[in-house]
Design a protein around this motif. Structure first.
Motif, PDB file in Angstrom:
ATOM      1  N   ARG A 133       0.809  -1.206   0.000  1.00  0.00           N
ATOM      2  CA  ARG A 133       0.000   0.000   0.000  1.00  0.00           C
ATOM      3  C   ARG A 133       0.852   1.269   0.000  1.00  0.00           C
ATOM      4  NH1 ARG A 133      -2.409  -1.265   4.067  1.00  0.00           N
ATOM      5  NH2 ARG A 133      -1.477   0.076   5.656  1.00  0.00           N
ATOM      6  N   THR A 134       1.911   1.266   0.799  1.00  0.00           N
ATOM      7  CA  THR A 134       2.691   2.488   0.990  1.00  0.00           C
ATOM      8  C   THR A 134       4.014   2.507   0.229  1.00  0.00           C
ATOM      9  OG1 THR A 134       3.906   1.627   2.910  1.00  0.00           O
ATOM     10  CG2 THR A 134       1.763   2.667   3.332  1.00  0.00           C
ATOM     11  N   GLY A 135       4.488   1.320  -0.165  1.00  0.00           N
ATOM     12  CA  GLY A 135       5.805   1.252  -0.799  1.00  0.00           C
ATOM     13  C   GLY A 135       6.930   1.140   0.206  1.00  0.00           C
ATOM     14  N   TYR A 136       6.601   1.090   1.512  1.00  0.00           N
ATOM     15  CA  TYR A 136       7.608   0.951   2.570  1.00  0.00           C
ATOM     16  C   TYR A 136       7.297  -0.287   3.408  1.00  0.00           C
ATOM     17  CZ  TYR A 136       8.818   5.729   1.368  1.00  0.00           C
ATOM     18  OH  TYR A 136       9.210   6.849   0.691  1.00  0.00           O
ATOM     19  N   SER A 137       8.328  -1.072   3.677  1.00  0.00           N
ATOM     20  CA  SER A 137       8.125  -2.314   4.446  1.00  0.00           C
ATOM     21  C   SER A 137       8.321  -2.116   5.943  1.00  0.00           C
ATOM     22  CB  SER A 137       9.104  -3.391   3.964  1.00  0.00           C
ATOM     23  OG  SER A 137      10.447  -2.996   4.245  1.00  0.00           O
ATOM     24  N   LYS A 138       8.916  -0.984   6.341  1.00  0.00           N
ATOM     25  CA  LYS A 138       9.289  -0.717   7.752  1.00  0.00           C
ATOM     26  C   LYS A 138      10.264  -1.774   8.246  1.00  0.00           C
ATOM     27  CE  LYS A 138       7.525   2.197   9.986  1.00  0.00           C
ATOM     28  NZ  LYS A 138       7.877   3.610  10.221  1.00  0.00           N
ATOM     29  N   MET A 139      11.045  -2.337   7.314  1.00  0.00           N
ATOM     30  CA  MET A 139      12.073  -3.326   7.648  1.00  0.00           C
ATOM     31  C   MET A 139      13.415  -2.844   7.090  1.00  0.00           C
ATOM     32  SD  MET A 139      10.072  -6.890   6.884  1.00  0.00           S
ATOM     33  CE  MET A 139      11.479  -7.878   7.322  1.00  0.00           C
ATOM     34  N   LEU A 140      14.469  -3.067   7.849  1.00  0.00           N
ATOM     35  CA  LEU A 140      15.815  -2.682   7.456  1.00  0.00           C
ATOM     36  C   LEU A 140      16.701  -3.916   7.432  1.00  0.00           C
ATOM     37  CD1 LEU A 140      16.086   0.416   9.820  1.00  0.00           C
ATOM     38  CD2 LEU A 140      15.598   0.473   7.365  1.00  0.00           C
ATOM     39  N   GLY A 141      17.597  -3.984   6.478  1.00  0.00           N
ATOM     40  CA  GLY A 141      18.537  -5.099   6.400  1.00  0.00           C
ATOM     41  C   GLY A 141      19.902  -4.692   6.921  1.00  0.00           C
ATOM     42  N   VAL A 142      20.513  -5.563   7.710  1.00  0.00           N
ATOM     43  CA  VAL A 142      21.859  -5.303   8.239  1.00  0.00           C
ATOM     44  C   VAL A 142      22.741  -6.493   7.893  1.00  0.00           C
ATOM     45  CG1 VAL A 142      23.254  -4.908  10.287  1.00  0.00           C
ATOM     46  CG2 VAL A 142      20.987  -3.881  10.131  1.00  0.00           C
ATOM     47  N   ILE A 143      23.793  -6.248   7.134  1.00  0.00           N
ATOM     48  CA  ILE A 143      24.737  -7.298   6.767  1.00  0.00           C
ATOM     49  C   ILE A 143      25.941  -7.190   7.688  1.00  0.00           C
ATOM     50  CG2 ILE A 143      26.233  -8.170   4.949  1.00  0.00           C
ATOM     51  CD1 ILE A 143      24.143  -7.271   2.938  1.00  0.00           C
ATOM     52  N   VAL A 144      26.112  -8.198   8.521  1.00  0.00           N
ATOM     53  CA  VAL A 144      27.153  -8.195   9.555  1.00  0.00           C
ATOM     54  C   VAL A 144      28.368  -8.960   9.036  1.00  0.00           C
ATOM     55  CG1 VAL A 144      27.685  -8.788  11.948  1.00  0.00           C
ATOM     56  CG2 VAL A 144      25.340  -8.208  11.302  1.00  0.00           C
ATOM     57  N   PRO A 145      29.550  -8.328   8.961  1.00  0.00           N
ATOM     58  CA  PRO A 145      30.721  -9.019   8.424  1.00  0.00           C
ATOM     59  C   PRO A 145      31.220 -10.151   9.314  1.00  0.00           C
ATOM     60  CG  PRO A 145      31.329  -6.868   9.269  1.00  0.00           C
ATOM     61  CD  PRO A 145      29.833  -6.931   9.324  1.00  0.00           C
ATOM     62  N   ASP A 146      31.088  -9.996  10.636  1.00  0.00           N
ATOM     63  CA  ASP A 146      31.584 -11.015  11.564  1.00  0.00           C
ATOM     64  C   ASP A 146      30.861 -10.859  12.892  1.00  0.00           C
ATOM     65  OD1 ASP A 146      32.932 -12.815  13.137  1.00  0.00           O
ATOM     66  OD2 ASP A 146      34.879 -11.817  13.029  1.00  0.00           O
ATOM     67  N   SER A 147      29.899 -11.729  13.147  1.00  0.00           N
ATOM     68  CA  SER A 147      29.085 -11.595  14.361  1.00  0.00           C
ATOM     69  C   SER A 147      29.872 -11.909  15.625  1.00  0.00           C
ATOM     70  CB  SER A 147      27.853 -12.506  14.280  1.00  0.00           C
ATOM     71  OG  SER A 147      28.244 -13.853  14.150  1.00  0.00           O
ATOM     72  N   SER A 148      31.058 -12.536  15.481  1.00  0.00           N
ATOM     73  CA  SER A 148      31.868 -12.845  16.668  1.00  0.00           C
ATOM     74  C   SER A 148      32.721 -11.655  17.102  1.00  0.00           C
ATOM     75  CB  SER A 148      32.783 -14.052  16.391  1.00  0.00           C
ATOM     76  OG  SER A 148      33.776 -13.715  15.428  1.00  0.00           O
ATOM     77  N   ASN A 149      32.773 -10.613  16.274  1.00  0.00           N
ATOM     78  CA  ASN A 149      33.566  -9.434  16.593  1.00  0.00           C
ATOM     79  C   ASN A 149      32.793  -8.568  17.590  1.00  0.00           C
ATOM     80  OD1 ASN A 149      34.654  -6.750  16.531  1.00  0.00           O
ATOM     81  ND2 ASN A 149      35.692  -7.259  14.627  1.00  0.00           N
ATOM     82  N   PRO A 150      33.351  -8.294  18.769  1.00  0.00           N
ATOM     83  CA  PRO A 150      32.624  -7.498  19.769  1.00  0.00           C
ATOM     84  C   PRO A 150      32.212  -6.123  19.272  1.00  0.00           C
ATOM     85  CG  PRO A 150      34.581  -8.497  20.736  1.00  0.00           C
ATOM     86  CD  PRO A 150      34.665  -8.730  19.267  1.00  0.00           C
ATOM     87  N   PHE A 151      33.043  -5.504  18.406  1.00  0.00           N
ATOM     88  CA  PHE A 151      32.661  -4.190  17.902  1.00  0.00           C
ATOM     89  C   PHE A 151      31.457  -4.307  16.980  1.00  0.00           C
ATOM     90  CE2 PHE A 151      32.754  -0.882  14.628  1.00  0.00           C
ATOM     91  CZ  PHE A 151      32.547   0.217  15.452  1.00  0.00           C
ATOM     92  N   SER A 152      31.449  -5.311  16.094  1.00  0.00           N
ATOM     93  CA  SER A 152      30.297  -5.521  15.213  1.00  0.00           C
ATOM     94  C   SER A 152      29.035  -5.724  16.041  1.00  0.00           C
ATOM     95  CB  SER A 152      30.522  -6.749  14.315  1.00  0.00           C
ATOM     96  OG  SER A 152      31.519  -6.485  13.354  1.00  0.00           O
ATOM     97  N   ALA A 153      29.156  -6.571  17.075  1.00  0.00           N
ATOM     98  CA  ALA A 153      27.988  -6.831  17.932  1.00  0.00           C
ATOM     99  C   ALA A 153      27.499  -5.547  18.575  1.00  0.00           C
ATOM    100  CB  ALA A 153      28.356  -7.863  19.000  1.00  0.00           C
ATOM    101  N   GLY A 154      28.424  -4.704  19.032  1.00  0.00           N
ATOM    102  CA  GLY A 154      28.048  -3.470  19.709  1.00  0.00           C
ATOM    103  C   GLY A 154      27.374  -2.475  18.787  1.00  0.00           C
ATOM    104  N   ILE A 155      27.949  -2.277  17.599  1.00  0.00           N
ATOM    105  CA  ILE A 155      27.397  -1.268  16.688  1.00  0.00           C
ATOM    106  C   ILE A 155      26.042  -1.701  16.161  1.00  0.00           C
ATOM    107  CG2 ILE A 155      28.598  -2.151  14.625  1.00  0.00           C
ATOM    108  CD1 ILE A 155      27.899   1.524  15.412  1.00  0.00           C
ATOM    109  N   TYR A 156      25.882  -2.996  15.868  1.00  0.00           N
ATOM    110  CA  TYR A 156      24.606  -3.433  15.303  1.00  0.00           C
ATOM    111  C   TYR A 156      23.529  -3.568  16.377  1.00  0.00           C
ATOM    112  CZ  TYR A 156      27.205  -3.778  11.028  1.00  0.00           C
ATOM    113  OH  TYR A 156      27.964  -3.450   9.934  1.00  0.00           O
ATOM    114  N   ASP A 157      23.942  -3.762  17.618  1.00  0.00           N
ATOM    115  CA  ASP A 157      22.976  -3.709  18.714  1.00  0.00           C
ATOM    116  C   ASP A 157      22.430  -2.279  18.855  1.00  0.00           C
ATOM    117  OD1 ASP A 157      21.675  -4.910  21.118  1.00  0.00           O
ATOM    118  OD2 ASP A 157      22.884  -3.420  22.159  1.00  0.00           O
ATOM    119  N   GLU A 158      23.317  -1.301  18.735  1.00  0.00           N
ATOM    120  CA  GLU A 158      22.884   0.104  18.770  1.00  0.00           C
ATOM    121  C   GLU A 158      21.953   0.416  17.596  1.00  0.00           C
ATOM    122  OE1 GLU A 158      23.261   2.428  20.917  1.00  0.00           O
ATOM    123  OE2 GLU A 158      24.914   1.825  22.202  1.00  0.00           O
ATOM    124  N   LEU A 159      22.279  -0.112  16.422  1.00  0.00           N
ATOM    125  CA  LEU A 159      21.439   0.112  15.241  1.00  0.00           C
ATOM    126  C   LEU A 159      20.034  -0.435  15.460  1.00  0.00           C
ATOM    127  CD1 LEU A 159      23.280  -0.596  11.855  1.00  0.00           C
ATOM    128  CD2 LEU A 159      22.002   1.442  12.508  1.00  0.00           C
TER     129      LEU A 159
END
Length: 337
Positions: free
Chosen positions: A68-94
């Motif tokens: 109806r609106t053209g927007y899904s209200k969904m965002l995709g996040v591609i994580v390079p390495d989920s075991s990296n603490p920095f990746s986990a931290g930044i994507y948790d904030e996102l």
């Protein structure tokens, strides 16, 4: 039969019309409440609609809304390495910022594999996500050739402008310069560097900052060892430096994980930190607080990075194509202060 009818009624999913009837409003008002517009709804009316929805266990249909609106209200996040603490931290904030703004997030872990990254992008495009966040393992040239016109892309850790996309990055040059300068101020004649990418990638801003600090001090630059942004990479690269016949005096590690690997190598060889070898790392994850000794680090501002990235995705016309965020030197014990 009556019992079966009751069960059918219980299983039937509540609709927008049901909510409108119970709240005594139009279906359009229900839509405005759950879509945050386009028209404003009085607070009392909005509260009545949400209470009716809760009573009926009503949840908006995301597929219908997207059509109806053209927007899904969904965002995709591609994580390079989920075991990296920095990746986990930044994507948790996102995810926190996304939920606050009424969006759901789909995470794809690609383990720094360009082929998996490509597959994940295609899958997210098929899901009709409103934007895709990624820290890409591909080169700058490859990024410029990707499907950037098919969705809204926000590149993390990318300090350069990418056509048809937005970029958000920590100030890598200033971070490399500050970390190396700090070690040189401790009277180290050269600072070796552990770096995730190729040592020949002199275009990387962290390497440029590291090199500039030596130039500013009229000192020959130290050595660079590839450490792949991993604990094992940092461990093996540091052993290579120690066993080279010229043990390191000081190390700037391109990530906390590489620094943790370096600490293990130094401990195993009986070298004291910081008395024999001083270390400054880059990232500032919570793990840096629990090493021995605690790591002095260039701390990235994950909260600000996430906020800037979300603004780039949802309000692209209001932000520049590239947003650079300063990191702060957090002094602990590993540098010798």
């Amino acid at each position: 039969m009556a019992a079966n009818d009751k069960n059918l009624r219980q299983r039937r999913r509540a609709t927008r019309t049901d909510v409108a009837k119970l709240a005594n409003v139009s279906t359009a008002v229900v839509s405005y409440v759950f879509n945050n517009g386009p028209r404003a709804v009085a607070p009392d009316t909005s509260k009545r609609v949400r209470e009716a929805a809760k009573l009926l266990n009503y949840h908006p249909n995301p597929t219908a809304r997207a059509l109806r609106t053209g927007y899904s209200k969904m965002l995709g996040v591609i994580v390079p390495d989920s075991s990296n603490p920095f990746s986990a931290g930044i994507y948790d904030e996102l995810q926190t910022v996304a939920m606050r703004r009424g969006y759901s997030v789909l995470f794809m872990n690609v383990r720094s594999d360009p082929e998996l990254e490509e597959q994940s992008i295609r899958q997210l495009l098929e899901r009709n996500v409103d934007a895709i966040f990624l820290s890409s393992s591909r080169s700058y040239t490859q990024l410029s050739m990707a499907h950037l016109e098919e969705s809204r892309f926000v590149f993390m850790d990318q300090p350069h402008r990418v056509a048809n996309a937005k970029s958000v990055s920590t100030d890598f040059f200033h971070s490399g310069l500050t970390a190396t300068q700090h070690l040189i101020e401790h009277r180290h004649c050269s600072v070796d560097m552990l770096f995730g990418g190729s040592p020949d990638d002199r275009g990387d801003a962290r390497i440029q900052g590291w090199y500039a600090a030596h130039q500013n001090a009229n000192l020959p630059a130290g050595r660079i060892r590839q450490a792949f942004f991993t604990r094992e990479g940092g461990y093996r690269a540091t052993l290579d430096l120690i066993d080279s016949g010229k043990p390191p005096q000081a190390i700037f590690a391109g990530s906390d994980m590489e620094a943790m690997g370096a600490l293990r190598a130094l401990h195993e060889r009986g070298l004291r930190i910081p008395e024999d070898v001083a270390i400054v790392s880059f990232d500032g994850t919570v793990d840096s607080l629990y090493t021995w000794p605690q790591l002095t680090t260039m701390q990235q501002d994950t909260e600000k990075i996430a906020a800037c990235a979300m603004n780039a995705a949802l309000e692209p016309d209001q932000v520049p194509d590239v947003q650079i965020i300063k990191a702060d030197l957090v002094i602990r014990h590993s540098c010798g202060c």
